[in-house]
Design an enzyme around this catalytic site. Structure first.
Site, short mmCIF file in Angstrom:
data_model
loop_
_atom_site.label_atom_id
_atom_site.label_comp_id
_atom_site.label_asym_id
_atom_site.label_seq_id
_atom_site.Cartn_x
_atom_site.Cartn_y
_atom_site.Cartn_z
N HIS A 60 72.03 -48.23 122.24
CA HIS A 60 70.71 -47.49 122.33
C HIS A 60 70.84 -46.56 123.25
CE1 HIS A 60 67.20 -46.78 120.20
NE2 HIS A 60 66.74 -48.00 120.28
N ASP A 108 70.19 -43.32 118.63
CA ASP A 108 68.81 -43.61 118.04
C ASP A 108 68.88 -44.44 116.98
OD1 ASP A 108 67.91 -42.13 120.43
OD2 ASP A 108 68.23 -39.97 119.16
#
Length: 431
Positions: free
Chosen positions: A402, A406
């Site tokens: 992450h 995204d």
């Protein structure tokens, strides 16, 4: 009589040390030429060390899990001929301790305790415990029992902790008779007393491949903030195509599983999102995006989890992908996979087949930024807009780094995989 010093051989180009993962012999064992003495591990390859001579093991160096330098002495074998040689410097370290060279410079004392003659010149008699089978006291938790390999194998198959078995041989060595008596006593007491609580605690040292897996997983989870995205996929059309292709295989063509189709779908999806096929060097703050798609396929082996790599999947068709997956999986399971076949992946597939469950949370193979998890394929009721119909459904559970991927990009990638797998003709269309 002579003495042969066995050194750790050169186990691979550029390898300076190896981890000791198994002893096959104990002090006092008689060995023949080519008897396997020990096993060491370097990277993900296990190497067994054979005996070059015949004789008796008089000394050995190192505990399971220790790192031993190439060229260091690991065993001494007393032989009938003159084969002695100058003892080399010992270089041995533990992965959890500083080097212990000073501690190990002196040869360990023999395990058997030398008895002094009694008054009058008559040798002292052995104690009653040593003379009577099964009378000796069990060993303490940290004391390693002495037993020949055949006895250890019997005990392991019977689920017996040898530390609880009194030994009547020299220096408390456990014999087959000792093990027979212990087994008969345990069986008799269990029958007489009925069900009994099991209060034993077994210590299992994490060594070899399992230790490497533990270190890598801990590092990945501690350094990478995972986001896991799960989506169900209707595999009915793909399964019909796969069955038809397998039913008309030409000679030399491999039988197809789901993986080759998924790999080709990943190649097409990566072409649209190249940031998924990358390594993130978080120390340098640099992302390396790769043109070649090198897909690691997590495979369970008797030694633990390994990840053989299908190199350049973008240049392989369905059947070539299937052939390479089968070859690498077999090599990984029988321990013949080369080092270069187990490294260099840019994205990984994690699949447990029929054991895949409904959902999983796969751990990213650092420094990669994505891993695709394949769950169990099952027939489930699916609403087609007017009624429930039976369809072959499978979930994809995929994790992403992450920090650089995204949630929207992760979802877009998985949805593209879903579209390709649900309409498999698109996998074969060149764009």
């Amino acid at each position: 009589m002579g003495e042969k010093i066995i050194k750790l051989p050169d186990v691979g180009e550029g390898v300076a040390q190896a981890e000791l993962v198994e002893w096959h012999v104990n002090i006092g064992d008689l060995v023949r030429e080519d008897t396997m003495l020990a096993a060491v591990m370097t990277d993900k390859a296990t190497v067994e060390i054979p005996s070059p001579v015949e004789g008796e093991v008089t000394w050995r160096n190192g505990d399971i899990g220790d790192m031993i330098a190439v060229g260091a002495a690991i065993l001494k074998i007393k032989t009938a001929g003159e084969v002695g040689e100058e003892e080399p410097a010992i270089e041995l370290t533990s992965p959890e301790r500083a080097p212990r060279s000073a501690e190990l410079e002196d040869e360990p004392k023999p395990v058997a305790e030398k008895r002094e003659p009694a008054a009058g010149g008559t040798p002292a008699k052995p104690s009653a415990a040593a003379a009577s089978p099964g009378v000796g006291a069990p060993r303490s938790g940290g004391e390693r029992p002495l037993a020949p390999p055949a006895v250890r194998l019997r005990a392991r198959e019977a689920g017996i902790d040898l530390r609880q078995v009194p030994g009547t041989g020299p220096a408390g060595r456990i014999t087959h008779e000792d093990l027979d008596m212990f087994l008969s006593r345990e069986t008799g007491s269990a029958v007489a007393a009925g069900l009994q609580p099991n209060k034993s605690v077994q210590e299992v040292k994490i060594v070899g491949l399992r230790r490497r897996i533990a270190e890598k997983m801990a590092l990945a989870k501690s350094r990478i903030p995972h986001i896991t995205y799960v989506e169900e996929v209707d595999m009915t059309a793909l399964e019909e195509l796969r069955t038809r292709l397998n039913g008309n295989l030409k000679p030399g063509k491999p039988k197809l599983t789901i993986l080759p189709f998924l790999m080709r779908a990943m190649v097409k999806a990566i072409a649209e999102q190249p940031g998924i096929n990358a390594h993130f060097d978080d120390e340098a703050g640099v992302i390396h995006q790769f043109g070649g798609v090198h897909i690691g396929v997590a495979a369970q082996t008797p030694s633990g989890l390994v990840v053989p790599v299908v190199k350049h999947a973008e240049a392989r068709d369905i059947f070539d992908c299937g052939r390479e997956v089968a070859r690498l999986s077999e090599a990984a399971k029988n321990g013949t996979a080369l080092r270069e076949e187990l490294t260099g992946s840019t994205i990984t597939i994690s699949s447990l087949g029929a054991m895949g469950g409904i959902v999983s949370t796969p751990v990213i193979n650092r420094p990669e930024v994505a891993i695709i998890g394949v769950n169990k394929l099952a027939i489930r009721p699916h609403w087609d807009g007017t009624q429930f119909v039976p369809r072959k459904m499978m979930n994809l559970s995929s994790s992403f780094d992450h920090r650089v991927i995204d949630g929207w990009d992760a979802a877009t990638f998985v949805q593209r995989l879903k579209a390709l797998l649900e309409t498999p003709a698109l996998i074969f269309v060149s764009e």
